[in-house]
Every structure is written in structure tokens, then in C-alpha cells.
Motif scaffolding. Structure first.
Motif, PDB file in Angstrom:
ATOM      1  N   SER A  90       9.999 -50.267 -35.354  1.00 32.01           N
ATOM      2  CA  SER A  90       9.144 -51.252 -36.009  1.00 32.01           C
ATOM      3  C   SER A  90       9.907 -52.076 -37.039  1.00 32.01           C
ATOM      4  O   SER A  90      11.031 -51.737 -37.429  1.00 32.01           O
ATOM      5  CB  SER A  90       7.978 -50.542 -36.703  1.00 32.01           C
ATOM      6  OG  SER A  90       8.425 -49.918 -37.904  1.00 32.01           O
ATOM      7  N   ARG A 144     -12.133 -57.922 -33.908  1.00 33.43           N
ATOM      8  CA  ARG A 144     -10.715 -57.638 -33.714  1.00 33.43           C
ATOM      9  C   ARG A 144     -10.237 -56.608 -34.736  1.00 33.43           C
ATOM     10  O   ARG A 144     -10.509 -56.715 -35.937  1.00 33.43           O
ATOM     11  CB  ARG A 144      -9.878 -58.905 -33.854  1.00 33.43           C
ATOM     12  CG  ARG A 144      -8.362 -58.651 -33.727  1.00 33.43           C
ATOM     13  CD  ARG A 144      -7.548 -59.910 -33.983  1.00 33.43           C
ATOM     14  NE  ARG A 144      -7.697 -60.868 -32.914  1.00 33.43           N
ATOM     15  CZ  ARG A 144      -8.064 -62.143 -33.077  1.00 33.43           C
ATOM     16  NH1 ARG A 144      -8.346 -62.583 -34.291  1.00 33.43           N
ATOM     17  NH2 ARG A 144      -8.154 -62.948 -32.050  1.00 33.43           N
ATOM     18  N   THR A 154      -6.672 -55.024 -36.132  1.00 34.20           N
ATOM     19  CA  THR A 154      -5.236 -55.291 -36.147  1.00 34.20           C
ATOM     20  C   THR A 154      -4.512 -54.260 -37.004  1.00 34.20           C
ATOM     21  O   THR A 154      -4.950 -53.923 -38.103  1.00 34.20           O
ATOM     22  CB  THR A 154      -4.944 -56.694 -36.704  1.00 34.20           C
ATOM     23  OG1 THR A 154      -5.683 -57.668 -35.965  1.00 34.20           O
ATOM     24  CG2 THR A 154      -3.459 -57.020 -36.617  1.00 34.20           C
ATOM     25  N   ARG A 172       2.519 -46.587 -34.636  1.00 36.60           N
ATOM     26  CA  ARG A 172       1.315 -46.905 -33.876  1.00 36.60           C
ATOM     27  C   ARG A 172       0.075 -46.405 -34.607  1.00 36.60           C
ATOM     28  O   ARG A 172       0.124 -45.427 -35.338  1.00 36.60           O
ATOM     29  CB  ARG A 172       1.380 -46.296 -32.475  1.00 36.60           C
ATOM     30  CG  ARG A 172       2.435 -46.943 -31.596  1.00 36.60           C
ATOM     31  CD  ARG A 172       2.313 -46.471 -30.160  1.00 36.60           C
ATOM     32  NE  ARG A 172       3.332 -47.090 -29.325  1.00 36.60           N
ATOM     33  CZ  ARG A 172       3.115 -47.603 -28.118  1.00 36.60           C
ATOM     34  NH1 ARG A 172       1.895 -47.564 -27.599  1.00 36.60           N
ATOM     35  NH2 ARG A 172       4.092 -48.149 -27.427  1.00 36.60           N
ATOM     36  N   LEU A 225      -2.294 -49.061 -31.159  1.00 39.91           N
ATOM     37  CA  LEU A 225      -1.801 -50.359 -31.599  1.00 39.91           C
ATOM     38  C   LEU A 225      -0.442 -50.229 -32.282  1.00 39.91           C
ATOM     39  O   LEU A 225      -0.344 -49.641 -33.365  1.00 39.91           O
ATOM     40  CB  LEU A 225      -2.791 -51.005 -32.568  1.00 39.91           C
ATOM     41  CG  LEU A 225      -4.222 -51.188 -32.066  1.00 39.91           C
ATOM     42  CD1 LEU A 225      -5.081 -51.825 -33.161  1.00 39.91           C
ATOM     43  CD2 LEU A 225      -4.252 -52.030 -30.801  1.00 39.91           C
ATOM     44  N   ASP A 282       1.449 -54.612 -36.118  1.00 44.64           N
ATOM     45  CA  ASP A 282       1.178 -56.058 -35.992  1.00 44.64           C
ATOM     46  C   ASP A 282       0.493 -56.440 -34.684  1.00 44.64           C
ATOM     47  O   ASP A 282       0.407 -57.626 -34.367  1.00 44.64           O
ATOM     48  CB  ASP A 282       2.462 -56.877 -36.174  1.00 44.64           C
ATOM     49  CG  ASP A 282       3.179 -56.556 -37.477  1.00 44.64           C
ATOM     50  OD1 ASP A 282       2.503 -56.495 -38.520  1.00 44.64           O
ATOM     51  OD2 ASP A 282       4.403 -56.330 -37.443  1.00 44.64           O
ATOM     52  N   SER A 283      -0.018 -55.476 -33.933  1.00 41.83           N
ATOM     53  CA  SER A 283      -0.750 -55.794 -32.704  1.00 41.83           C
ATOM     54  C   SER A 283      -2.241 -55.566 -32.916  1.00 41.83           C
ATOM     55  O   SER A 283      -2.661 -54.944 -33.896  1.00 41.83           O
ATOM     56  CB  SER A 283      -0.240 -54.952 -31.534  1.00 41.83           C
ATOM     57  OG  SER A 283      -0.550 -53.590 -31.746  1.00 41.83           O
ATOM     58  N   SER A 284      -3.046 -56.074 -31.980  1.00 43.65           N
ATOM     59  CA  SER A 284      -4.498 -56.058 -32.144  1.00 43.65           C
ATOM     60  C   SER A 284      -5.208 -55.604 -30.883  1.00 43.65           C
ATOM     61  O   SER A 284      -4.645 -55.630 -29.784  1.00 43.65           O
ATOM     62  CB  SER A 284      -5.006 -57.466 -32.512  1.00 43.65           C
ATOM     63  OG  SER A 284      -4.418 -57.950 -33.684  1.00 43.65           O
TER      64      SER A 284
END
Length: 405
Positions: free
Chosen positions: A223, A272, A274, A281, A332, A335-337
């Protein structure tokens, strides 16, 4: 098969032990003052499991200085002890763990020790220890009460009666002046490195679908947080506090994710989630489950039939006769959603979004399955309590209702 599957998450630690147990046993002794030239040497030697028996204490030590009990450490280290008491580290030897192990203790203590490697790692917390030939023999220094205390202070800070710890707050490694309690501590920057935590929070094997069951260290290494120097201790030990908050703590989870409504459209309503501030994760392990629910409501805020969508954030694994198998993984990365949407209906006037967190989702199902099978009376009592705790650990992280334009 049933017993192997129930205790399966613990058995994966056995592979970890084979990786880290590379210390020269002759180097460990009372009052030993080892100096580790490299981090690899530190991880390999310092985290031999089970941690070798402390041996004979120095004659100059008082009764408190030779105690392995956290409460005795807490006589001087008050804030650290008070923090530790609130953590899962203090509860590492839980009813869920002991309920899985109690029926193995008489006939397969090698398996029990593989689990104690992280849950109660001191040699003094193990009823059986290896002799010079590697055979398990009864441990004359076994402390059953200490075993119940889980991951104790000494597990991280004591080797051969020598205390170890991080640099002083100013970064110095200066030794303690003469007369300091328990002769002070050898200070090392390795205590501030993520690989210190990875000794238990990164399994070597098994690795279904190429990802270890406990893969936290690798997730962090991959990451941006690793590149930016934001380490495990930054978030889980803020200001050096011994808190280690994680998925069971709603405030910690709320600080790591951002939950927002997506601007409603004529076609759908969406929520959403995020991963905005979690350095691995979300969630990192295979045991939690996060459920995202979006439903449409009428003018009276009553749910409309069929106008609901659900999404699950987590990782599902099962134990089979050929090993662990991953069924799906929707966790996740940083920085992912994930967005969960529901088609809009003419009668809809409001939308409600909820995020439920089940920190012990896997264990809840596992313990229920164990209770449906044959168990000893002792194991049944422990697993019943463990199952109750998994139910109570769930919480509602987010609950929001919005008016639709």
C-alpha cells in the motif's frame, strides 16, 4: 474432519512457527543481553515460539521483578497496563480458543501449542515444552493462571529476564542508570517496525488463492502507507498507547472508512463505502463481515417491497479435506470503494442506508456449527459463551435516511 475444520484458523499458525523458530537456543539465558544486527535477525530470534522459558532470574531481582503477571508490571507501568486490560490481546486466550483446544490437550498438544504461539506465547504459558531432543515433556514452570491472561506484557518485552523496548521518546537508546528497576531495558527501533507486529499478524501458510489467511503485513507493504512511512503502530498504538484497536471498535472503523451517499439519479440510489484511512484491506482478516444495505421507503418511511439491495465486504474461506479454499473476496484495498445501489421506484420518497459490522462473522457460524455436534461438557460451556460473544460483538456503524429529490 469436523474437529479439524473447527479449529482450522488456529492451525495456520503452525506454519508461521516453522518460519520464525530459527534462533540459537544457546543464545537465550537469564539476563541475556542480545544485540540484533538486522531486523531479520530480530524477527527470527526474538519471536521464537513458544518464547523460551525465562530460566533462573538474577539474584538481585525482587519478587515483582521476577513476576510475569501483567498486574505486577502495571504497578509501575500504570497507563500501559490500563490500556492493555481493554484489548483483545488481554483476551487472546478466550473461551472460543480454549473451547476449540480443550478436547485436544490430552491427545494432541502439539496442535494446542501451534495456537498458543500467538494467543499465549510464553513458554511458561504452555503445559508442555520440548526437551533437548524436541519431544514434548511436562513443563515444570507452567502457570495456568498466566495462560488465561493471553498475550501478556512479557510476551513482547521479556527474554531471559532481560527487558526490551522501543527507543526513548526522543529517539535515544541510552541505557537506564544504575539502580533502575529490573535493570532497565535494552532499547531497539525494531519495536517500531511493522514486522514486529507481523510475527503474529502475517501467516506464512496456508494461502488460498495466493493470499495468506492472515495477510495484514503484506497488504500494508503493498500500500501507499508503507511508502509514506505510516506503520502499524501509527494507528494501532497512537502516542505509544497499548490499545491495538481494530474491527471490534466502531470508532476505529469509522476513522478508517468513509461512507457517503452518491448523488441520487432518476435511475438508482447508491451508497458508497471507501477505505480512506486503513493501511491494509478493509477488513484485513477472514473472520469479519461488513454488510451494506440500501432500501427505498414510501412517504410514511415504510420499506417498499423488493426495493432493497445488499452488499458484503469480506472474505469467505472454507476448510476442506485438501486445504483452505477461498470462495470470494470483496474486501477493500486502501483507497478503493464499494457502491451498493437499488433501482429507483415511483413510490419512493426516502432512501435508507445502513452499514452493519460483524467482527466475528466467521466465528459466529463456526461456533454454531460446533454446538450442533458432539462436544465434551467443558468444550460446550466454553463454545456457548464464545458464540454469545460473537453475537454481541456486532454493531451498526452507519444509519442514514435521506429524502429523494
Amino acid at each position: 474432519m469436523a474437529r479439524r475444520r473447527c479449529a482450522g484458523l488456529c492451525v495456520s499458525v503452525l506454519f508461521l512457527v516453522s518460519i520464525v523458530a530459527c534462533v540459537d537456543r544457546a543464545a537465550v539465558g537469564p539476563g541475556d543481553q542480545r544485540v540484533f544486527a538486522t531486523l531479520d535477525a530480530f524477527v527470527g530470534a526474538y519471536w521464537e515460539r513458544p518464547i523460551p522459558l525465562q530460566g533462573t532470574p538474577p539474584d538481585r531481582f525482587s519478587l515483582i521483578e521476577v513476576s510475569l503477571s501483567p498486574s505486577d508490571c502495571g504497578r509501575c507501568h500504570i497507563p500501559q497496563y490500563e490500556d492493555w486490560q481493554t484489548t483483545l490481546h488481554a483476551a487472546a486466550y478466550s473461551p472460543g480458543l480454549s473451547g476449540q483446544l480443550v478436547d485436544h490437550e490430552a491427545r494432541n498438544y502439539a496442535f494446542v501449542r501451534s495456537c498458543l504461539a500467538c494467543h499465549a506465547p510464553l513458554g511458561e504459558q504452555s503445559a508442555w515444552v520440548p526437551d533437548a531432543g524436541g519431544r514434548l515433556v511436562r513443563n515444570p514452570s507452567f502457570d495456568a493462571a498466566l495462560q488465561q491472561k493471553g498475550l501478556v506484557c512479557a510476551a513482547c518485552h521479556l527474554r531471559g529476564w532481560q527487558r526490551y523496548g522501543p527507543p526513548r521518546r526522543d529517539g535515544s537508546l541510552d541505557p537506564a542508570p544504575p539502580g533502575t528497576a529490573h535493570a532497565g531495558a535494552i532499547r531497539s527501533s525494531y519495536f517500531e517496525d511493522p514486522r514486529f507486529c507481523g510475527s503474529c499478524h502475517q501467516f506464512a501458510q496456508p494461502a488460498p488463492n495466493g493470499k495468506s489467511l492472515q495477510n495484514t503485513l503484506v497488504e500494508w507493504q503493498q500500500s501507499r502507507y508503507a511508502r509514506e512511512g505510516i506503520v502499524c503502530q501509527t494507528c494501532h498504538m497512537p502516542d505509544r498507547r497499548h490499545l491495538w484497536r481494530g474491527i471490534h471498535d466502531s470508532a476505529m472503523v469509522d476513522s478508517g472508512v468513509t461512507i457517503r451517499w452518491i448523488e441520487p439519479t432518476r435511475g438508482e440510489i447508491a451508497l458508497r463505502v471507501t477505505n480512506t484511512a486503513t493501511g491494509h484491506r478493509f477488513p484485513t482478516y477472514v473472520t469479519p463481515k461488513v454488510q451494506v444495505v440500501v432500501e427505498l421507503l414510501d412517504t410514511a418511511r415504510v420499506p417498499l417491497a423488493g426495493a432493497v439491495s445488499e452488499g458484503v465486504i469480506g472474505r469467505a474461506v472454507v476448510s476442506t479435506s485438501s486445504g483452505w479454499v477461498e470462495q470470494w473476496d470483496t474486501r477493500l484495498p486502501p483507497d478503493s470503494s464499494m457502491a451498493v445501489s437499488v433501482p429507483r421506484q415511483p413510490a419512493a420518497r426516502f432512501a435508507r442506508g445502513q452499514v452493519h459490522v460483524f467482527p466475528d462473522g466467521f466465528y459466529n457460524t463456526m461456533f454454531a456449527g460446533m454446538l450442533a455436534r458432539s462436544l465434551s461438557d467443558t468444550a460446550r460451556v466454553l463454545i456457548t459463551e464464545a458464540h454469545r460473544r460473537t453475537v454481541e460483538s456486532s454493531y451498526l456503524l452507519f444509519d442514514s435516511t435521506i429524502a429523494l429529490p
